[in-house]
Design a protein around this motif. Structure first.
Motif, PDB file in Angstrom:
ATOM      1  N   HIS A  92      -6.712   2.689   3.316  1.00  0.00           N
ATOM      2  CA  HIS A  92      -6.743   1.412   4.037  1.00  0.00           C
ATOM      3  C   HIS A  92      -6.886   1.610   5.544  1.00  0.00           C
ATOM      4  O   HIS A  92      -7.470   0.778   6.222  1.00  0.00           O
ATOM      5  CB  HIS A  92      -5.491   0.602   3.722  1.00  0.00           C
ATOM      6  CG  HIS A  92      -5.279   0.424   2.265  1.00  0.00           C
ATOM      7  ND1 HIS A  92      -6.090  -0.358   1.484  1.00  0.00           N
ATOM      8  CD2 HIS A  92      -4.371   0.957   1.422  1.00  0.00           C
ATOM      9  CE1 HIS A  92      -5.668  -0.309   0.232  1.00  0.00           C
ATOM     10  NE2 HIS A  92      -4.628   0.489   0.165  1.00  0.00           N
ATOM     11  N   ILE A 106      -6.935  -3.332   1.331  1.00  0.00           N
ATOM     12  CA  ILE A 106      -7.874  -3.947   0.380  1.00  0.00           C
ATOM     13  C   ILE A 106      -7.152  -4.015  -0.966  1.00  0.00           C
ATOM     14  O   ILE A 106      -6.894  -2.960  -1.585  1.00  0.00           O
ATOM     15  CB  ILE A 106      -9.168  -3.097   0.235  1.00  0.00           C
ATOM     16  CG1 ILE A 106      -9.705  -2.650   1.602  1.00  0.00           C
ATOM     17  CG2 ILE A 106     -10.228  -3.840  -0.590  1.00  0.00           C
ATOM     18  CD1 ILE A 106     -10.329  -3.703   2.463  1.00  0.00           C
ATOM     19  N   PRO A 107      -6.775  -5.227  -1.434  1.00  0.00           N
ATOM     20  CA  PRO A 107      -5.907  -5.329  -2.609  1.00  0.00           C
ATOM     21  C   PRO A 107      -6.401  -4.552  -3.833  1.00  0.00           C
ATOM     22  O   PRO A 107      -5.626  -3.853  -4.480  1.00  0.00           O
ATOM     23  CB  PRO A 107      -5.879  -6.841  -2.890  1.00  0.00           C
ATOM     24  CG  PRO A 107      -6.121  -7.457  -1.554  1.00  0.00           C
ATOM     25  CD  PRO A 107      -7.069  -6.544  -0.841  1.00  0.00           C
ATOM     26  N   GLU A 108      -7.684  -4.661  -4.143  1.00  0.00           N
ATOM     27  CA  GLU A 108      -8.210  -3.988  -5.338  1.00  0.00           C
ATOM     28  C   GLU A 108      -8.050  -2.465  -5.223  1.00  0.00           C
ATOM     29  O   GLU A 108      -7.674  -1.786  -6.190  1.00  0.00           O
ATOM     30  CB  GLU A 108      -9.691  -4.364  -5.506  1.00  0.00           C
ATOM     31  CG  GLU A 108     -10.406  -3.715  -6.673  1.00  0.00           C
ATOM     32  CD  GLU A 108      -9.855  -4.113  -8.042  1.00  0.00           C
ATOM     33  OE1 GLU A 108      -9.218  -5.173  -8.154  1.00  0.00           O
ATOM     34  OE2 GLU A 108     -10.050  -3.321  -8.988  1.00  0.00           O
ATOM     35  N   LEU A 109      -8.295  -1.939  -4.045  1.00  0.00           N
ATOM     36  CA  LEU A 109      -8.141  -0.487  -3.851  1.00  0.00           C
ATOM     37  C   LEU A 109      -6.674  -0.078  -3.936  1.00  0.00           C
ATOM     38  O   LEU A 109      -6.349   1.000  -4.451  1.00  0.00           O
ATOM     39  CB  LEU A 109      -8.726  -0.058  -2.499  1.00  0.00           C
ATOM     40  CG  LEU A 109     -10.234  -0.252  -2.334  1.00  0.00           C
ATOM     41  CD1 LEU A 109     -10.689   0.291  -0.979  1.00  0.00           C
ATOM     42  CD2 LEU A 109     -10.996   0.462  -3.454  1.00  0.00           C
ATOM     43  N   GLY A 164      -2.031  -7.665  -7.969  1.00  0.00           N
ATOM     44  CA  GLY A 164      -2.514  -6.507  -8.739  1.00  0.00           C
ATOM     45  C   GLY A 164      -1.649  -5.281  -8.509  1.00  0.00           C
ATOM     46  O   GLY A 164      -1.343  -4.525  -9.441  1.00  0.00           O
ATOM     47  N   SER A 178      -4.362  -1.518  -5.824  1.00  0.00           N
ATOM     48  CA  SER A 178      -3.980  -1.496  -7.246  1.00  0.00           C
ATOM     49  C   SER A 178      -4.473  -0.221  -7.908  1.00  0.00           C
ATOM     50  O   SER A 178      -3.751   0.433  -8.658  1.00  0.00           O
ATOM     51  CB  SER A 178      -4.581  -2.682  -8.004  1.00  0.00           C
ATOM     52  OG  SER A 178      -4.390  -3.859  -7.284  1.00  0.00           O
ATOM     53  N   ARG A 179      -5.712   0.138  -7.632  1.00  0.00           N
ATOM     54  CA  ARG A 179      -6.281   1.336  -8.268  1.00  0.00           C
ATOM     55  C   ARG A 179      -5.521   2.593  -7.864  1.00  0.00           C
ATOM     56  O   ARG A 179      -5.291   3.481  -8.685  1.00  0.00           O
ATOM     57  CB  ARG A 179      -7.754   1.484  -7.889  1.00  0.00           C
ATOM     58  CG  ARG A 179      -8.599   0.411  -8.526  1.00  0.00           C
ATOM     59  CD  ARG A 179     -10.034   0.569  -8.101  1.00  0.00           C
ATOM     60  NE  ARG A 179     -10.799  -0.598  -8.500  1.00  0.00           N
ATOM     61  CZ  ARG A 179     -12.086  -0.563  -8.783  1.00  0.00           C
ATOM     62  NH1 ARG A 179     -12.749   0.554  -8.695  1.00  0.00           N
ATOM     63  NH2 ARG A 179     -12.702  -1.665  -9.145  1.00  0.00           N
ATOM     64  N   ASP A 213       0.813  -1.227   0.000  1.00  0.00           N
ATOM     65  CA  ASP A 213       0.000   0.000   0.000  1.00  0.00           C
ATOM     66  C   ASP A 213       0.841   1.270   0.000  1.00  0.00           C
ATOM     67  O   ASP A 213       0.349   2.333   0.337  1.00  0.00           O
ATOM     68  CB  ASP A 213      -0.968   0.010   1.194  1.00  0.00           C
ATOM     69  CG  ASP A 213      -0.263  -0.097   2.525  1.00  0.00           C
ATOM     70  OD1 ASP A 213       0.909  -0.496   2.543  1.00  0.00           O
ATOM     71  OD2 ASP A 213      -0.892   0.215   3.551  1.00  0.00           O
TER      72      ASP A 213
END
Ligand code: KG4
Ligand code: ZN
Length: 334
Positions: free
Chosen positions: A42, A49-52, A92, A54-55, A11
């Motif tokens: 986070h 949160i992995p998806e967040l 990701g 990556s974004r 992160d």
């Protein structure tokens, strides 16, 4: 030799420019810029949160790279290579950094070097402590890793032990959550513990050899909180932390005596902890062991340690192949 270093394994989006004369000791003066953006989203959600992640990396990677170049007063065309973390970490998140690095390297016709994040943490030590030379023992304590590594020479390692369950920082974060402290909780536990006393005797984990385990200690804290009506959170934080330190020290003492190496480098996000630094150094003075810690800014994830590692690896092993892909887990570094 000037490298761009990119770190996106979790992160933190980290980009740095490092310039270094091969064959010389690394030093903090080699770092021309080191831009790190921690993703605060986070902390509001209580975990990464992995998806967040990556974004956020996708949004941040290009502007942070531009800033890193501007601060270093360098241009893309001044770069001799690009180093980037390819694992271990969140797939990701890693893909953002690796794809960006490959695209840049192809475009600029310069080499790219894939870096193991754990090896990066060893270079945060080498950058901070020019007097530290192999052989030494490296203890990496972070939110994702707890590794005891013999650094035989530059880029030559033997992993001696690692955690069999939670990482050291993960245990801090979980205990912090039990005490209703924000995420990530390591720094909050440290702060709370300053006003506590070591009155609760949590058992020091018993692990054979050089391996670690933190989940039993975490569970001991959980049961203590459930079963005890009146407790001072300060004492819980202090007693937990002192038990962690004694556990780390037991392993360090054993490995130092078995391998007859009295230089120990401690790095990773947890190594910023002042109490861990002072207690380990005190123990070390009694036993003739010298501890090395990175500058606080080098403890958490950053691009400078990746760039420095990239320069050293490029000198020794050349560039990585463009077919290199991300790896969420890498069993041990070599
Ligand atoms: O190295 P890092 O930034 O990321 C990983 O590679 O995991 O480490 C983050 C970890 C978190 O678990 C955080 O709670 C812990 O380092 N940490 C601390 C302190 N500051 C951060 N642990 C103990 N004491 C601190 N002061
Ligand atoms: Zn890390």
């Amino acid at each position: 030799m000037t490298f761009l270093g990119i770190e996106t394994s979790c992160d933190e989006t980290g980009v740095s420019i490092v310039t270094h004369k091969p064959g010389q000791q690394f030093s903090l003066n080699d770092i021309l810029s080191n831009i790190v953006s921690s993703q605060y989203i986070h902390s509001q959600l209580g975990g990464v949160i992995p998806e967040l992640a990556s974004r956020a990396h996708i949004q941040l990677i290009a502007p942070i790279t531009k800033t890193a170049l501007a601060v270093a007063k360098r241009d893309f065309h001044d770069l001799d290579g690009i180093a980037v973390t390819y694992g271990p970490g969140l797939v990701g998140a890693l893909l953002v950094g690796l794809s960006f690095a490959k695209a840049l390297a192809i475009n600029l016709h310069i080499p790219f070097v894939g870096i193991n994040h754990v090896e990066g943490h060893i270079f945060s030590l080498l950058l901070s402590c020019p007097e530290l030379k192999p052989p030494f023992i490296s203890l990496i304590i972070s939110g994702g890793h707890t590794e005891l590594i013999l650094v035989k020479n530059y880029c030559q390692y033997q992993t001696l032990g690692s955690t069999l369950d939670d990482a050291c920082g993960e245990a801090y974060d979980k205990v912090a959550r039990m005490l209703n402290l924000p995420y990530p909780g390591g720094a909050f536990i440290e702060k709370l513990a300053v006003n506590g006393t070591h009155t609760i005797r949590f058992p020091i984990p018993q692990m054979p050899g050089y391996n670690f385990s933190f989940s039993g200690l975490k569970t001991a804290v959980l049961y203590y909180l459930k079963e005890t009506k009146d407790y001072r959170p300060e004492d819980v934080a202090c007693s937990f932390q002192e038990t962690v330190i004694d556990f780390l020290w037991e392993k360090i003492k054993k490995v130092s005596s078995d391998y007859k190496i009295n230089q120990i480098g401690v790095s990773g996000g947890v190594a910023i902890n002042k109490r861990i630094r002072s207690r380990l150094s005190e123990y070390g003075q009694i036993y003739g062991i010298k501890f090395y810690f990175p500058q606080p800014v080098m403890c958490a994830d950053n691009g400078a340690m990746i760039a420095a590692c990239g320069i050293e690896r490029y000198q020794r092993f050349g560039p990585s192949d463009l077919s290199l892909t991300v790896q969420s887990r890498i069993p041990s570094i070599q």
